[in-house]
Design a protein around this motif. Structure first.
Motif, PDB file in Angstrom:
ATOM      1  N   ARG A  89       1.030   8.619   4.295  1.00  0.00           N
ATOM      2  CA  ARG A  89       1.285   7.408   3.502  1.00  0.00           C
ATOM      3  C   ARG A  89       1.069   7.767   2.042  1.00  0.00           C
ATOM      4  NH1 ARG A  89      -2.623   5.339   7.014  1.00  0.00           N
ATOM      5  NH2 ARG A  89      -1.700   4.632   8.960  1.00  0.00           N
ATOM      6  N   ASN A  90       2.035   7.440   1.217  1.00  0.00           N
ATOM      7  CA  ASN A  90       1.929   7.702  -0.208  1.00  0.00           C
ATOM      8  C   ASN A  90       0.685   6.988  -0.752  1.00  0.00           C
ATOM      9  OD1 ASN A  90       2.157   7.835  -2.956  1.00  0.00           O
ATOM     10  ND2 ASN A  90       4.304   7.178  -3.042  1.00  0.00           N
ATOM     11  N   PRO A  91      -0.324   7.758  -1.225  1.00  0.00           N
ATOM     12  CA  PRO A  91      -1.577   7.130  -1.659  1.00  0.00           C
ATOM     13  C   PRO A  91      -1.370   6.169  -2.835  1.00  0.00           C
ATOM     14  CG  PRO A  91      -1.593   9.505  -2.087  1.00  0.00           C
ATOM     15  CD  PRO A  91      -0.344   9.218  -1.330  1.00  0.00           C
ATOM     16  N   GLU A  92      -0.405   6.509  -3.686  1.00  0.00           N
ATOM     17  CA  GLU A  92      -0.085   5.656  -4.834  1.00  0.00           C
ATOM     18  C   GLU A  92       0.423   4.289  -4.339  1.00  0.00           C
ATOM     19  OE1 GLU A  92      -0.594   6.448  -7.840  1.00  0.00           O
ATOM     20  OE2 GLU A  92       0.761   5.332  -9.154  1.00  0.00           O
ATOM     21  N   ALA A  93       1.316   4.326  -3.358  1.00  0.00           N
ATOM     22  CA  ALA A  93       1.873   3.087  -2.809  1.00  0.00           C
ATOM     23  C   ALA A  93       0.765   2.280  -2.125  1.00  0.00           C
ATOM     24  CB  ALA A  93       2.981   3.406  -1.807  1.00  0.00           C
ATOM     25  N   GLU A  94      -0.139   2.997  -1.473  1.00  0.00           N
ATOM     26  CA  GLU A  94      -1.235   2.332  -0.776  1.00  0.00           C
ATOM     27  C   GLU A  94      -2.145   1.635  -1.800  1.00  0.00           C
ATOM     28  OE1 GLU A  94      -3.012   5.145   1.931  1.00  0.00           O
ATOM     29  OE2 GLU A  94      -2.887   3.682   3.555  1.00  0.00           O
ATOM     30  N   ARG A  95      -2.428   2.365  -2.888  1.00  0.00           N
ATOM     31  CA  ARG A  95      -3.313   1.835  -3.910  1.00  0.00           C
ATOM     32  C   ARG A  95      -2.710   0.580  -4.556  1.00  0.00           C
ATOM     33  NH1 ARG A  95      -4.114   2.514  -9.161  1.00  0.00           N
ATOM     34  NH2 ARG A  95      -2.405   3.963  -9.452  1.00  0.00           N
ATOM     35  N   LEU A  96      -1.394   0.655  -4.849  1.00  0.00           N
ATOM     36  CA  LEU A  96      -0.740  -0.456  -5.524  1.00  0.00           C
ATOM     37  C   LEU A  96      -0.333  -1.557  -4.551  1.00  0.00           C
ATOM     38  CD1 LEU A  96       1.527   1.605  -7.950  1.00  0.00           C
ATOM     39  CD2 LEU A  96      -0.578   0.367  -8.516  1.00  0.00           C
ATOM     40  N   GLY A  97      -0.463  -1.275  -3.263  1.00  0.00           N
ATOM     41  CA  GLY A  97      -0.081  -2.275  -2.268  1.00  0.00           C
ATOM     42  C   GLY A  97       1.402  -2.613  -2.311  1.00  0.00           C
ATOM     43  N   ILE A  98       2.242  -1.552  -2.494  1.00  0.00           N
ATOM     44  CA  ILE A  98       3.684  -1.780  -2.575  1.00  0.00           C
ATOM     45  C   ILE A  98       4.177  -2.427  -1.275  1.00  0.00           C
ATOM     46  CG2 ILE A  98       5.937  -0.647  -2.777  1.00  0.00           C
ATOM     47  CD1 ILE A  98       4.363  -0.434  -5.355  1.00  0.00           C
ATOM     48  N   ASN A  99       4.933  -3.497  -1.406  1.00  0.00           N
ATOM     49  CA  ASN A  99       5.492  -4.147  -0.218  1.00  0.00           C
ATOM     50  C   ASN A  99       6.847  -4.743  -0.547  1.00  0.00           C
ATOM     51  OD1 ASN A  99       5.297  -7.188  -0.775  1.00  0.00           O
ATOM     52  ND2 ASN A  99       3.277  -6.407  -1.404  1.00  0.00           N
ATOM     53  N   PRO A 100       7.657  -4.952   0.469  1.00  0.00           N
ATOM     54  CA  PRO A 100       9.034  -5.396   0.215  1.00  0.00           C
ATOM     55  C   PRO A 100       9.121  -6.818  -0.337  1.00  0.00           C
ATOM     56  CG  PRO A 100       8.598  -5.205   2.580  1.00  0.00           C
ATOM     57  CD  PRO A 100       7.408  -4.649   1.881  1.00  0.00           C
ATOM     58  N   PHE A 101       8.091  -7.632  -0.092  1.00  0.00           N
ATOM     59  CA  PHE A 101       8.183  -9.031  -0.530  1.00  0.00           C
ATOM     60  C   PHE A 101       8.014  -9.157  -2.037  1.00  0.00           C
ATOM     61  CE2 PHE A 101       6.630  -9.223   3.885  1.00  0.00           C
ATOM     62  CZ  PHE A 101       7.727  -9.851   4.443  1.00  0.00           C
ATOM     63  N   GLU A 102       6.996  -8.479  -2.596  1.00  0.00           N
ATOM     64  CA  GLU A 102       6.729  -8.610  -4.018  1.00  0.00           C
ATOM     65  C   GLU A 102       7.496  -7.614  -4.878  1.00  0.00           C
ATOM     66  OE1 GLU A 102       2.241  -9.577  -2.733  1.00  0.00           O
ATOM     67  OE2 GLU A 102       2.420  -8.401  -4.562  1.00  0.00           O
ATOM     68  N   HIS A 103       7.767  -6.408  -4.313  1.00  0.00           N
ATOM     69  CA  HIS A 103       8.354  -5.356  -5.139  1.00  0.00           C
ATOM     70  C   HIS A 103       9.839  -5.126  -4.887  1.00  0.00           C
ATOM     71  CE1 HIS A 103       3.978  -4.594  -4.831  1.00  0.00           C
ATOM     72  NE2 HIS A 103       4.092  -4.367  -6.121  1.00  0.00           N
ATOM     73  N   GLY A 104      10.386  -5.807  -3.901  1.00  0.00           N
ATOM     74  CA  GLY A 104      11.809  -5.652  -3.616  1.00  0.00           C
ATOM     75  C   GLY A 104      12.074  -4.450  -2.724  1.00  0.00           C
ATOM     76  N   SER A 105      13.214  -4.489  -2.055  1.00  0.00           N
ATOM     77  CA  SER A 105      13.499  -3.449  -1.066  1.00  0.00           C
ATOM     78  C   SER A 105      13.700  -2.079  -1.717  1.00  0.00           C
ATOM     79  CB  SER A 105      14.733  -3.825  -0.251  1.00  0.00           C
ATOM     80  OG  SER A 105      15.881  -3.828  -1.081  1.00  0.00           O
ATOM     81  N   ALA A 106      14.314  -2.055  -2.909  1.00  0.00           N
ATOM     82  CA  ALA A 106      14.631  -0.769  -3.542  1.00  0.00           C
ATOM     83  C   ALA A 106      13.345  -0.022  -3.910  1.00  0.00           C
ATOM     84  CB  ALA A 106      15.499  -0.980  -4.768  1.00  0.00           C
ATOM     85  N   THR A 107      12.422  -0.703  -4.579  1.00  0.00           N
ATOM     86  CA  THR A 107      11.166  -0.068  -4.978  1.00  0.00           C
ATOM     87  C   THR A 107      10.349   0.316  -3.750  1.00  0.00           C
ATOM     88  OG1 THR A 107      11.137  -1.395  -6.973  1.00  0.00           O
ATOM     89  CG2 THR A 107       9.050  -0.381  -6.340  1.00  0.00           C
ATOM     90  N   HIS A 108      10.266  -0.596  -2.802  1.00  0.00           N
ATOM     91  CA  HIS A 108       9.506  -0.344  -1.584  1.00  0.00           C
ATOM     92  C   HIS A 108       9.990   0.945  -0.902  1.00  0.00           C
ATOM     93  CE1 HIS A 108       7.539  -1.223   2.284  1.00  0.00           C
ATOM     94  NE2 HIS A 108       8.686  -0.916   2.850  1.00  0.00           N
ATOM     95  N   THR A 109      11.307   1.045  -0.738  1.00  0.00           N
ATOM     96  CA  THR A 109      11.873   2.203  -0.043  1.00  0.00           C
ATOM     97  C   THR A 109      11.669   3.472  -0.857  1.00  0.00           C
ATOM     98  OG1 THR A 109      13.500   0.754   0.942  1.00  0.00           O
ATOM     99  CG2 THR A 109      13.965   3.105   1.014  1.00  0.00           C
ATOM    100  N   ASP A 110      11.900   3.375  -2.156  1.00  0.00           N
ATOM    101  CA  ASP A 110      11.769   4.566  -2.990  1.00  0.00           C
ATOM    102  C   ASP A 110      10.331   5.092  -2.984  1.00  0.00           C
ATOM    103  OD1 ASP A 110      12.703   6.483  -5.041  1.00  0.00           O
ATOM    104  OD2 ASP A 110      11.245   5.430  -6.281  1.00  0.00           O
ATOM    105  N   VAL A 111       9.367   4.209  -3.207  1.00  0.00           N
ATOM    106  CA  VAL A 111       7.988   4.675  -3.365  1.00  0.00           C
ATOM    107  C   VAL A 111       7.394   5.133  -2.030  1.00  0.00           C
ATOM    108  CG1 VAL A 111       5.668   4.039  -4.110  1.00  0.00           C
ATOM    109  CG2 VAL A 111       7.657   3.228  -5.392  1.00  0.00           C
TER     110      VAL A 111
END
Lengths: 300, 636
Positions: A89-111
């Motif tokens: 799991r990308n630790p950066e994504a985990e730290r920022l809590g990236i999710n499809p609802f708040e960050h959108g599908s494009a960012t979620h998938t990329d990160v």
């Protein structure tokens, strides 16, 4: 013995590809996404190296947003195959809590997926990664080689691909460079289903129709798989008989209304349906040529 | 509703059983730009109901945006997958498409018409059973039509469909069609293509694509799809003797030792006698092991794991053959080579060749002749450029098992890989082994290398100095030779003065000439090493692959690469012979470091940093190294 039918030919070709890659790679890995294509690829790997165990680990690039049933099958298959399972799991994504609802599908998938995959490959130093992509899935996939070269930055250059002749795969690469290898290149969706049936390969039960809690949003039927799903005003999950044609992150994967609860019924429905399997995925709709763009950036 | 859809709806089990037993035809489409290849494939997908609503929706949108057919669907857009191509309106790579009818499954390789992309056509053709060659009825046979037909025949395709397209634009003229067919048959006959079916088409309008067209009442043959469904698929290797290139040795524990690979010829049963090449050892097949249980028989095309009754040495790259009809074994061949690299073929350079599961070092001699693909004439040539094809002699650094390509594609087809760029730069088809490679043996002499070494009291070797012009190679090499001489070692120094004026006086400074020069020096050094000498060479030798070639000519441990490392800025400032100044002014061409590259060694045995060390100290280090390696003794 009579001549091989097309499924036997496809199986033999995939096994040939798996063995060739393993014989020539220094540190191979199999990308395991828990979907039906991954299930077939893993099954073929077990055949290719029998009685040995497949001599490489499975890697799941996790987003924490997969269906719960997928995580359950992942653990089961790792146990049954006896292979090492790496979950990244990308630790950066985990730290920022990236999710499809708040960050959108494009960012979620990329990160989570694209960046996560590159980080995982770098961290473990894999020089060859198997993926379950098929050429019939999407237009830019149709042009990809079976052994597809990636630069040290994990980029794909569609205009500078190595010619691939006969069954002679050029696996040479420099330090840091890598290969993505697609043993299912020549399989179609129908072939995959038919093979799953013939070989009784375990798949996630989400592929079969059942009553599931769903909401309708932006033209997609989304399953409310856990309490993290933020409901909008007026949305109430309703039980409907649905199933999934492809599996990814549950907030990004649309279900279809269906009563197909056996493999023959699924195949029948697929053959009579008039839409392709990727249509249920939000990410491919973003822009025309979106898959090609993602692939040059390092997406699988 | 068509019959297939009806069956899917009424009896899916029956449909699946029928589908499972379909055969597979792989074909390529080729032709010139704008002949309508993509349109033809798009039409086949459409007519075989392989297009779905969202694809048709995307096609509809794309047709309005990029299309060339007004409001009508532009089928070409379905196939032209990459956005770069959509913008340029051309196909730039091989694309694979899949469709099925009630009778057969198909994989289509769409291959480009642009001349510079011939390598992609050869790629697509290498796995095809049949070629569909498109001709624009208005234009007739073009250079590219001949080229593609020639290349299809070269990679062993014996079945061709001549698709005379856009017949609607010549008013469905029978005369035009017949004229093109006649001209094509004349040309193809020279290439030995026996099976040609010519079909008059309009791919855009769908005439004769799936059913006979009312516009061509004079044509009585099959439609394109009918023909593709009916045409026989055969591979000569299936009926030939057993061939199993070993890809992987399967050793889960000490009790089991299996050999994994795909049968590329014949069939095999437990108890069959086999011969393993190159070793030539024989044994019998024990089991055919698969996850689904042992098999009583395996046939061509299957991937299996065999065990053998005897404990014989078998490794990756070996070929398990029928004992009574084994493959040939040779290290020198005549082959037809298609060049695919941006850089031309450098005769004499050491490349890698992959044949079956074996990868070996190889050099390719200057072509015997090049084939003009328009006229099939044989032309003299010194090299092969991108997209050129010719007949060459190929020399491998060890013997491999093979069959002529015409008998077995998998046992006679090879790719050529550049050692440095790792690119696939060529592909080839073996014709036959040259008798020479089987008959020339080194004359076994009674006074041999061992005897000479014993008398000399030191081991032989090559001290290969490399570095920029003016870096100090000759200076250091001279000091080292003096020291060695003082120690009683037999030496010889090869440098520009004694080589360029004699052995290589016919050579200039182009890349090809530099390769040949180094090859000659390597060969001379090899003979001198055989004579027991310590050979010192002081040449810029800018290319890594040539230094590797020289290294490969002597035994392991005999080659000592010494990188004399002086920065370009420093040598340019020193400029003892004024050469850098001339090169900068453009008076000297191909000067290393200025307009020709220097590829520094990646892992030299010795690295002399001249900024840190003077020549005497560098020589000390080199002598010390030779002692340490046991080539000389400290007090000889």
């Amino acid at each position: 013995m009579t001549a091989l039918n097309h499924l036997q030919r496809l199986e033999a070709e995939s096994i040939d590809i798996l063995r060739e890659a393993v014989a020539e790679a220094e540190r191979p890995v199999m990308l395991y996404s828990i979907g039906k294509d991954s299930a077939v690829m893993l099954h073929l790997a077990r055949k290719a190296f029998f009685p040995s165990r497949p001599p490489f680990p499975l890697l799941h690039v996790d987003t924490t947003w997969k269906f719960r049933a997928m995580y359950a099958l992942r653990e089961r298959m790792a146990r049954e195959s006896g292979m090492e399972l790496l979950v990244y799991r990308n630790p950066e994504a985990e730290r920022l809590g990236i999710n499809p609802f708040e960050h959108g599908s494009a960012t979620h998938t990329d990160v989570w997926k694209t960046q996560g995959l590159k980080q995982a490959l770098d961290r473990y130093g894999f020089d060859l990664a198997f993926g379950g992509a098929r050429r019939d899935e999407e237009k830019s996939r149709a042009k990809e080689r079976v052994f597809s070269f990636r630069t040290a930055q994990h980029r794909w250059d569609p205009k500078n691909q190595r010619p691939e002749l006969w069954r002679l795969y050029n696996t040479r690469h420099g330090p840091g460079e890598s290969l993505r290898v697609f043993p299912l290149s020549n399989w179609t969706e129908l072939d995959v289903w038919q093979y799953i049936r013939q070989e009784s390969i375990p798949i996630v039960d989400l592929y079969f129709a059942a009553e599931r809690p769903v909401v309708e949003r932006d033209g997609l039927l989304l399953m409310v798989d856990d309490e993290r799903f933020p409901l909008r005003d007026g949305e109430t999950p309703r039980l409907r008989s649905v199933r999934f044609r492809t599996l990814g992150c549950y907030p990004l994967t649309g279900a279809i209304e269906s009563h197909a609860d056996t493999l023959p019924k699924i195949i029948q429905e697929m053959l009579l349906a008039r839409t392709t399997e990727r249509q249920g995925r939000l990410i491919d709709r973003d822009v025309s040529g979106s898959m090609e763009k993602k692939k040059t950036e390092g997406y699988f | 509703m068509d019959a297939q859809t009806a069956l899917i709806e009424s009896d899916i089990e029956c449909y699946l059983e029928l589908h499972r037993n379909k055969s597979l035809l792989r074909f390529i489409t080729c032709g010139s730009v704008d002949d309508g290849k993509s349109t033809l494939i798009g039409r086949l997908l459409y007519e075989s109901k392989s297009l779905l609503d969202d694809q048709l929706g995307a096609l509809d949108a794309d047709s309005r945006r990029y299309g060339t057919q007004g409001d009508a669907l532009d089928f070409a857009l379905l196939v032209d997958g990459l956005s770069a191509e959509r913008e340029q309106g051309i196909t730039i790579d091989v694309a694979y498409r899949f469709f099925a009818t009630g009778k057969r499954k198909f994989i289509v390789a769409d291959t480009p018409g642009h001349e510079q992309y011939t390598r992609n056509m050869v790629t697509g053709a290498s796995t095809a059973d049949l070629a569909v060659i498109l001709v624009d009825a208005r234009k007739g046979l073009l250079t590219q039509t001949r080229r593609h037909t020639f290349l299809a025949s070269l990679v062993g395709i014996r079945r061709v469909v001549l698709a005379v397209n856009k017949l609607d634009l010549v008013d469905w003229s029978h005369g035009v069609f017949a004229g093109i067919e006649r001209a094509y048959r004349e040309f193809a006959a020279q290439l030995g293509i026996a099976n040609i079916v010519a079909i008059p088409l309009s791919a855009l309008r769908g005439d004769n694509m799936t059913a006979p067209s009312a516009n061509t009442p004079w044509y009585h043959g099959p439609s394109l799809l009918q023909h593709l469904e009916q045409v026989e698929i055969d591979s000569p290797a299936e009926h030939g003797p057993l061939r199993l290139p070993v890809q992987w040795v399967n050793r889960p524990d000490h009790a089991f030792r299996g050999f994994s690979g795909r049968l590329v010829g014949g069939h095999v049963r437990p108890g069959d006698a086999v011969r393993v090449l190159p070793s030539g050892r024989t044994s019998t097949v024990g089991r055919i092991v698969t996850l689904d249980g042992d098999l009583p028989e395996a046939v061509s095309g299957q991937s299996v794991t065999l065990t053998l009754a005897d404990e014989i040495d078998v490794s990756r790259g070996d070929v398990i053959c029928a004992a009574g009809d084994p493959a040939g074994l040779a290290d020198q061949f005549e082959a037809h080579v298609v060049w695919m690299g941006e850089e031309p073929l450098l005769p004499g350079r050491s490349y890698l060749v992959k044949l079956g599961a074996a990868t070996v070092g190889a050099s390719i001699a200057a072509p015997k002749y090049l084939v003009d693909v328009n006229t099939l004439e044989h032309l003299a040539a010194k090299t092969l450029q991108l997209n050129e094809t010719g007949v060459c002699v190929l020399t491998l650094d060890r013997a491999v098992a093979f069959d002529p390509y015409a008998q077995n594609r998998d046992m006679g087809g090879f790719i050529v890989v550049d050692r440095l760029s790792n690119q696939t730069v060529g592909a080839g088809m073996l014709h036959f082994a040259l008798r020479r490679s089987q008959n020339i043996h080194w004359q076994a002499l009674e006074v041999d290398k061992t005897a000479r070494v014993r008398m000399n009291g030191h081991r032989p070797g090559v001290l290969w100095f490399t570095g920029l012009s003016g870096s100090g190679k000759s200076t250091i090499a001279n000091i080292v030779e003096r020291r060695l001489h003082a120690l009683g070692a037999r030496t010889y120094l090869l440098d520009g003065d004694n080589v360029r004026h004699g052995l290589s006086k016919d050579l200039g400074f182009t890349a090809a000439d530099r390769v040949e020069n180094i090859r000659r020096i390597g060969e001379v050094a090899r003979l001198m090493v055989d004579a027991g000498l310590i050979v010192l060479t002081a040449f810029i030798s800018p290319f890594r692959s040539e230094r590797e070639l020289a290294r490969g000519m002597v035994e392991d441990g005999e080659f000592v690469e010494i990188f004399v490392d002086t920065p370009l800025a420093v040598v340019e400032q020193r400029d003892p012979k004024g050469l850098y100044r001339k090169a900068r002014k453009g008076e000297l061409k191909n000067f290393t470091g200025i307009d020709s590259p220097y590829e520094a060694p990646e892992a030299p045995e010795l690295h002399v940093d001249t900024m840190q060390s003077d020549p005497e100290r560098a020589a000390d280090a080199i002598i010390g190294y030779l002692v340490q390696r046991g080539i000389i003794r400290a007090t000889n």
